[in-house]
Design a protein around this motif. Structure first.
Motif, PDB file in Angstrom:
ATOM      1  N   ALA A 634      50.678 -48.752  36.986  1.00 13.10           N
ATOM      2  CA  ALA A 634      51.979 -49.540  37.583  1.00 13.10           C
ATOM      3  C   ALA A 634      51.619 -51.145  37.388  1.00 13.10           C
ATOM      4  N   GLY A 635      52.508 -51.946  37.415  1.00 17.75           N
ATOM      5  CA  GLY A 635      52.556 -53.310  37.135  1.00 17.75           C
ATOM      6  C   GLY A 635      53.105 -53.798  35.923  1.00 17.75           C
ATOM      7  N   MET A 636      53.506 -55.335  36.024  1.00 19.93           N
ATOM      8  CA  MET A 636      53.968 -55.753  34.669  1.00 19.93           C
ATOM      9  C   MET A 636      53.261 -55.738  33.543  1.00 19.93           C
ATOM     10  N   VAL A 637      54.014 -55.406  32.579  1.00 17.50           N
ATOM     11  CA  VAL A 637      53.343 -55.327  31.218  1.00 17.50           C
ATOM     12  C   VAL A 637      53.750 -56.440  30.292  1.00 17.50           C
ATOM     13  N   TYR A 638      53.106 -57.264  30.073  1.00 15.07           N
ATOM     14  CA  TYR A 638      53.579 -58.507  29.055  1.00 15.07           C
ATOM     15  C   TYR A 638      52.956 -58.094  27.498  1.00 15.07           C
ATOM     16  N   CYS A 639      53.854 -58.221  26.638  1.00 13.23           N
ATOM     17  CA  CYS A 639      53.530 -57.867  25.267  1.00 13.23           C
ATOM     18  C   CYS A 639      53.793 -58.873  24.256  1.00 13.23           C
ATOM     19  N   CYS A 640      52.799 -59.257  23.167  1.00 17.62           N
ATOM     20  CA  CYS A 640      52.825 -59.964  22.032  1.00 17.62           C
ATOM     21  C   CYS A 640      52.273 -59.314  20.758  1.00 17.62           C
ATOM     22  N   PHE A 641      53.128 -58.782  19.918  1.00 13.57           N
ATOM     23  CA  PHE A 641      52.696 -58.072  18.733  1.00 13.57           C
ATOM     24  C   PHE A 641      52.609 -58.820  17.599  1.00 13.57           C
ATOM     25  N   ASN A 642      52.439 -60.070  17.571  1.00  9.33           N
ATOM     26  CA  ASN A 642      52.262 -61.013  16.333  1.00  9.33           C
ATOM     27  C   ASN A 642      50.787 -60.926  16.095  1.00  9.33           C
ATOM     28  N   ALA A 643      50.653 -60.918  14.851  1.00  7.07           N
ATOM     29  CA  ALA A 643      49.312 -61.080  14.190  1.00  7.07           C
ATOM     30  C   ALA A 643      48.356 -62.182  15.037  1.00  7.07           C
ATOM     31  N   SER A 644      47.102 -61.819  15.100  1.00  6.97           N
ATOM     32  CA  SER A 644      46.155 -62.633  16.109  1.00  6.97           C
ATOM     33  C   SER A 644      46.020 -64.125  15.410  1.00  6.97           C
ATOM     34  N   TYR A 645      46.395 -64.423  14.334  1.00  8.71           N
ATOM     35  CA  TYR A 645      46.181 -65.737  14.038  1.00  8.71           C
ATOM     36  C   TYR A 645      47.383 -66.706  14.305  1.00  8.71           C
ATOM     37  N   MET A 656      47.323 -66.516  30.409  1.00  7.59           N
ATOM     38  CA  MET A 656      46.311 -66.244  31.571  1.00  7.59           C
ATOM     39  C   MET A 656      46.816 -66.799  32.742  1.00  7.59           C
ATOM     40  N   ARG A 657      47.460 -67.785  33.042  1.00  2.24           N
ATOM     41  CA  ARG A 657      48.054 -68.073  34.214  1.00  2.24           C
ATOM     42  C   ARG A 657      49.095 -67.514  34.494  1.00  2.24           C
ATOM     43  N   ILE A 658      49.936 -66.948  33.847  1.00  6.61           N
ATOM     44  CA  ILE A 658      50.941 -66.117  34.196  1.00  6.61           C
ATOM     45  C   ILE A 658      50.342 -64.670  34.847  1.00  6.61           C
ATOM     46  N   LEU A 659      49.437 -64.247  33.913  1.00  7.39           N
ATOM     47  CA  LEU A 659      48.730 -62.938  34.534  1.00  7.39           C
ATOM     48  C   LEU A 659      48.349 -63.003  36.035  1.00  7.39           C
ATOM     49  N   GLN A 660      47.530 -64.195  35.997  1.00 11.22           N
ATOM     50  CA  GLN A 660      46.713 -64.771  37.369  1.00 11.22           C
ATOM     51  C   GLN A 660      47.894 -64.680  38.617  1.00 11.22           C
ATOM     52  N   ALA A 661      49.194 -65.204  37.916  1.00 15.88           N
ATOM     53  CA  ALA A 661      50.085 -65.493  39.102  1.00 15.88           C
ATOM     54  C   ALA A 661      50.867 -64.095  39.243  1.00 15.88           C
ATOM     55  N   THR A 662      50.476 -63.083  38.620  1.00 20.65           N
ATOM     56  CA  THR A 662      51.313 -61.705  38.766  1.00 20.65           C
ATOM     57  C   THR A 662      50.297 -60.569  38.992  1.00 20.65           C
ATOM     58  N   PRO A 663      50.172 -60.377  40.206  1.00 16.65           N
ATOM     59  CA  PRO A 663      49.073 -59.085  40.544  1.00 16.65           C
ATOM     60  C   PRO A 663      49.238 -57.984  39.859  1.00 16.65           C
ATOM     61  N   GLY A 664      48.327 -57.231  39.335  1.00 13.21           N
ATOM     62  CA  GLY A 664      48.537 -56.031  38.707  1.00 13.21           C
ATOM     63  C   GLY A 664      48.996 -55.993  37.281  1.00 13.21           C
ATOM     64  N   SER A 665      49.223 -57.390  36.798  1.00 10.56           N
ATOM     65  CA  SER A 665      49.928 -57.432  35.230  1.00 10.56           C
ATOM     66  C   SER A 665      48.698 -57.423  34.254  1.00 10.56           C
ATOM     67  N   VAL A 666      49.259 -56.771  33.088  1.00 11.12           N
ATOM     68  CA  VAL A 666      48.633 -56.853  32.060  1.00 11.12           C
ATOM     69  C   VAL A 666      48.984 -57.637  30.715  1.00 11.12           C
ATOM     70  N   LEU A 667      48.246 -57.795  29.682  1.00  7.72           N
ATOM     71  CA  LEU A 667      48.748 -58.614  28.500  1.00  7.72           C
ATOM     72  C   LEU A 667      48.627 -57.241  27.340  1.00  7.72           C
ATOM     73  N   PHE A 668      49.385 -56.786  26.580  1.00  7.48           N
ATOM     74  CA  PHE A 668      49.334 -55.927  25.638  1.00  7.48           C
ATOM     75  C   PHE A 668      49.498 -56.685  24.462  1.00  7.48           C
ATOM     76  N   LEU A 669      48.397 -56.525  23.515  1.00  2.00           N
ATOM     77  CA  LEU A 669      48.313 -57.114  22.234  1.00  2.00           C
ATOM     78  C   LEU A 669      48.172 -56.289  21.069  1.00  2.00           C
ATOM     79  N   TYR A 670      48.661 -57.028  19.736  1.00  2.00           N
ATOM     80  CA  TYR A 670      48.592 -56.011  18.571  1.00  2.00           C
ATOM     81  C   TYR A 670      47.040 -56.293  18.228  1.00  2.00           C
ATOM     82  N   ALA A 671      46.418 -55.212  17.928  1.00  2.00           N
ATOM     83  CA  ALA A 671      45.006 -55.325  17.272  1.00  2.00           C
ATOM     84  C   ALA A 671      44.956 -55.407  15.980  1.00  2.00           C
ATOM     85  N   GLY A 672      44.392 -56.650  15.535  1.00  2.00           N
ATOM     86  CA  GLY A 672      44.304 -56.828  13.964  1.00  2.00           C
ATOM     87  C   GLY A 672      43.000 -55.891  13.601  1.00  2.00           C
TER      88      GLY A 672
END
Length: 672
Positions: A634-645, A656-672
Motif C-alpha cells: 500500500a501507499g503512493m508510488v512516485y516514479c522516475c524512469f529517467n537515466a540517473s545522470y 525527499m520532502r514530498i516522500l516525507q510529507a506523504t506517509p507510506g510513499s516510496v520512490l520507484f527509480l530506474y536502475a542504471g
C-alpha cells in the motif's frame, strides 16, 4: 742585418699574414726560416698553427711540440698545443697545456678560453663557466668567449643567461652563424618560439640556400600553429632536396594539423619506400589513416611501429584510437593503458583511457580517470563535464554544486569544459547551451566553405527525397519512437531513405524499420567523404540527423553539406550550434518561444510534443503485482524512469520532502 734578424723579420711577417688568413705565404716564409734555423721556435709554431688550420692536427701538434722543445717558456705556444690536442680528441692533455700556459702568463685570456673549452669537452660545465668568466674580465670584446660561455650556461640549465651571452657574442660579431644556431636552440628550449623564428630567419639571410635553416623555420612555424607558412618553408627545402627525410616528415605533421590527410599520407608512403624501418613514419602513416577513417589499415601501421620501436608512445596511443574506431573498446583500453605506462604524465592519453572506460560502462573507473586528467591539466578540454557526468551516472554528488558552477563559468568564458550533450543535464540556460554547442563545433568541426545554394541538381518531376541518418535503426529507443513515423510517410509525395551508421540488425524491430524505407543503406564502412558523395549522388533533398552529438554520431556528414536542407531532430533536444543545420524540430517545452534566439537553427515547432511514439508498441500482457516489483502493498508510488545522470541534488531534495510529507510513499527509480 744579421741572419737572425732577417729570420725574426720573416717570422713576424708570417705571423701577420697568418692572422690575415694568408696561410700559404706565411708557411712559405717560415719554411725559409727553418732552412737556415731548423729549431726556430716561432717559425715552428706558425707552421704548426697552419697545419691545424688545414685540418692536420697530428702534424700541427708535432711542430708545436718541436717549438716548445726549443723554447718551453712560450705561453701562447702551450695554448696552441692545447688547441691541437683538443682537435685530436684528447681534452685532458689539452687542459694540462692550457694550465701550463696560465702558469707562465696568468692573465692570458686565450689560455683561459682554451681551458674553458677543454673543461666543457670533459663535461665539467661549472668549471668551464668559471674559466670563461675569468677570461672575460681580461678580454670582454672576444665574441667566441661569450659564445662558449653561453654554451656552458646552457649545459648548466641556465638558459636565459645563455641567451644573454649569445646576444653579446652577436653584438660583437653579427654574422656569427654558430652564435645564431646555438641561440635558436636555447630559445626553442625556452619556448620563446617567435624569438627563435626571428633568429632563424636572420641565419637564413646569412646562409642563402641553406635548407637546414629553412627546415628549422618550418618546425618552429608548426609549433607556433602557423602550418600553411611551415609548409611553404618545407616545400622550398624539398624542392632543392627531395630526399630530405626530416623536412618531409615535418611536412607530414603540418599537413596532419590542417587535416589534409591524403597529402600527408602520400608523403608518408614516399618516406616508407626509402626508410621502411622508421617507426615514427609508420606511426604518422597510421595517424593519417585514422584521419581518413580507415582504422583497420591504421591499426596495421601502429602495430608495425610498435614492432620496430616498442616504447613509441604515439604508436601505442594510436593503436588504442584505431581499436576504438573498430568498436573494440576492451582491446583499445589495453593499448591506451600501455601508452599511459610509457607516458604517465600525458593528460591526452589519460583522457582517452577515461573515454574508453566510459564506453565500457565502467563508470567508477572512468570518473577516477577523468579526475586524474584534471589533476594533470586543470582546464583540459571536456574533462570537467565528463567527470561530472560519470559522477551523476553513479549518483555521486560529491562537490556537485561547485563543479557545476565551475563548468558553467568556463563555458560562459568560451572554454571547452563540457560536451553539449552532457551540458543539457548541467544547465538549463539557453544562452549557455548555445555557447557550449558553438565552442564544441568550432573545435571539432571548424568552418569550411559550404555552398549557400546546394551544388547538386534536382529533377523537378521527382518526389522529395528525405534521408534519415542514424546508427539506431535497431532495438533502440530511437526506433521505438520513430518506427511509426517512418511507416506513415506519404509515399506518393516522398521517397524515404535510411542512412545507417551501423550494419543492419536482424531483430524484429530492425527488420520492421528497414521495411519502412525505400532504401536502407549501410554507410558504416564508408568515410565521411565517401558517404557525402553517395548522399549527393542519391539527390537527397532533406537530410535528418536523428543522433545529434550522441555516441556513434557522424556530424561530419552534415558539416560537409550532404543535402540542401539539413535538420536536427530528436537525438539532441537543443541547438547543435552549427551553421550547417538549417532547422531543429522541437516543441514549446523543449524550446520555448523566448529561447528561439538562442538556437543556431531555425525552429520548427510541432503542435503538441516533438517526441513521437510508436502506436504499434505492444503493452505487456502480464499484470505485475506490487510484490513482484519489490514495492510495498500500500501507499503512493512516485516514479522516475529517467537515466540517473538526469537526477541532481536539488530535484532529489524536493522528492525527499514530498516522500516525507506523504506517509507510506516510496520512490520507484530506474536502475542504471
Amino acid at each position: 742585418m744579421t741572419a737572425t734578424g732577417i729570420n725574426a723579420a720573416l717570422v713576424n711577417q708570417a705571423v701577420g699574414l697568418m692572422q690575415l688568413g694568408q696561410m700559404d705565404t706565411a708557411e712559405l716564409l717560415c719554411r725559409k726560416v727553418i732552412e737556415t734555423q731548423p729549431q726556430h721556435p716561432e717559425a715552428l709554431h706558425v707552421l704548426g698553427v697552419v697545419a691545424l688550420h688545414r685540418g692536420r692536427p697530428e702534424s700541427g701538434a708535432e711542430l708545436i711540440r718541436a717549438s716548445l722543445q726549443s723554447d718551453p717558456g712560450q705561453a701562447h705556444v702551450h695554448c696552441s698545443l692545447g688547441n691541437a690536442l683538443r682537435d685530436l680528441g684528447r681534452p685532458s692533455e689539452a687542459l694540462a697545456s692550457y694550465r701550463r700556459a696560465l702558469q707562465i702568463a696568468p692573465d692570458f685570456a686565450g689560455a683561459m678560453y682554451g681551458q674553458g673549452n677543454a673543461l666543457l669537452d670533459l663535461d665539467r660545465a661549472e668549471e668551464a663557466r668559471q674559466s670563461y668568466e675569468l677570461a672575460l674580465t681580461v678580454q670582454r670584446d672576444y665574441p667566441d668567449i661569450h659564445l662558449n660561455h653561453g654554451n656552458a650556461l646552457a649545459r648548466l640549465g641556465r638558459l636565459e643567461d645563455a641567451v644573454g651571452c649569445y646576444q653579446r657574442a652577436l653584438a660583437l660579431q653579427p654574422n656569427s652563424t654558430m652564435a645564431l644556431a646555438n641561440c635558436i636552440d636555447v630559445l626553442w628550449r625556452l619556448r620563446r618560439l617567435e624569438d627563435a623564428l626571428r633568429m632563424s630567419e636572420r641565419l637564413s639571410a646569412l646562409q642563402v640556400g641553406d635548407t637546414d635553416a629553412l627546415a628549422t623555420q618550418g618546425m618552429l612555424l608548426i609549433e607556433l600553429g602557423r602550418h600553411e607558412e611551415a609548409i611553404a618553408r618545407l616545400n622550398a627545402v624539398l624542392l632543392q632536396q627531395p630526399d630530405a627525410a626530416n623536412a618531409r616528415f615535418c611536412r607530414v605533421n603540418a599537413l596532419r594539423q590542417l587535416k589534409q590527410f591524403e597529402r600527408a599520407l602520400d608523403d608518408c608512403e614516399l618516406l616508407l619506400q626509402r626508410h621502411p624501418a622508421l617507426a615514427e613514419v609508420h606511426c604518422a602513416h597510421g595517424s593519417c589513416l585514422i584521419g581518413l577513417e580507415r582504422p583497420a589499415e591504421a591499426l596495421s601501421s601502429f602495430v608495425t611501429a610498435l614492432r620496430l620501436k616498442p616504447g613509441l608512445v604515439e604508436a601505442a596511443d594510436g593503436q588504442g584510437s584505431a581499436l576504438r574506431q573498430l568498436n573494440r573498446p576492451a582491446e583499445a583500453l589495453v593499448a591506451f593503458e600501455h601508452a599511459r605506462e610509457l607516458a604517465p604524465g600525458s593528460p591526452d592519453i589519460q583522457y582517452r583511457c577515461a573515454v574508453t572506460l566510459r564506453q565500457l560502462e565502467r563508470h567508477e573507473d572512468a570518473a577516477a580517470a577523468f579526475a586524474s586528467v584534471l589533476r594533470l591539466a586543470p582546464q583540459y578540454d571536456y574533462a570537467a563535464g565528463s567527470l561530472l557526468h560519470e559522477r551523476m551516472l553513479l549518483c555521486d554528488w560529491t562537490a556537485h554544486q561547485d563543479l557545476v558552477a565551475d563548468i558553467r563559468s568556463a563555458v560562459c568564458a568560451g572554454r571547452r569544459a563540457c560536451l553539449p550533450g552532457i551540458f543539457l543535464s548541467v544547465a538549463d540556460s539557453a544562452p549557455e547551451q548555445l555557447q557550449c554547442a558553438r565552442s564544441y563545433t568550432a573545435d571539432k568541426h571548424p568552418p569550411q566553405p559550404l555552398p549557400s545554394v546546394f551544388a547538386g541538381t534536382r529533377r523537378h518531376d521527382k518526389k522529395i527525397c528525405v534521408a534519415y541518418v542514424s546508427g539506431d535503426f535497431r532495438e533502440h529507443p530511437v526506433s521505438h519512437l520513430m518506427a511509426g513515423v517512418f511507416e506513415h510517410h506519404d509515399r506518393e509525395r516522398f521517397t524515404t531513405l535510411a542512412l545507417s551508421l551501423q550494419p543492419a540488425q536482424d531483430s524484429p524491430l530492425g527488420k520492421r524499420v528497414r521495411a519502412a524505407f525505400a532504401q536502407f543503406i549501410d554507410v558504416s564502412g564508408r568515410s565521411d567523404r565517401e558517404a557525402i558523395a553517395l548522399m549527393r549522388e542519391l539527390e537527397i533533398d532533406i537530410a535528418v540527423d536523428l543522433m545529434g552529438l550522441s555516441s556513434g554520431s557522424r556530424p561530419g556528414l552534415f558539416h560537409g553539406r550532404s543535402a540542401p536542407v539539413q535538420v536536427n531532430f530528436l537525438g539532441h533536444p537543443g541547438t547543435l550550434g552549427a551553421p550547417c543545420y538549417d532547422y531543429i524540430v522541437a516543441d514549446r517545452q523543449v524550446i520555448p518561444e523566448a529561447h528561439r534566439g538562442f538556437c543556431q537553427e531555425q525552429v520548427v515547432w510541432l503542435p503538441h510534443c516533438f517526441q513521437p511514439n510508436d502506436a504499434r508498441r505492444a503493452a505487456a500482457e502480464a499484470l505485475f503485482s506490487r510484490a513482484e516489483l519489490g514495492l510495498p502493498a500500500a501507499g503512493m508510488v512516485y516514479c522516475c524512469f529517467n537515466a540517473s545522470y538526469k537526477l541532481n541534488p536539488a530535484t532529489f531534495d524536493s522528492w525527499m520532502r514530498i516522500l516525507q510529507a506523504t506517509p507510506g510513499s516510496v520512490l520507484f527509480l530506474y536502475a542504471g
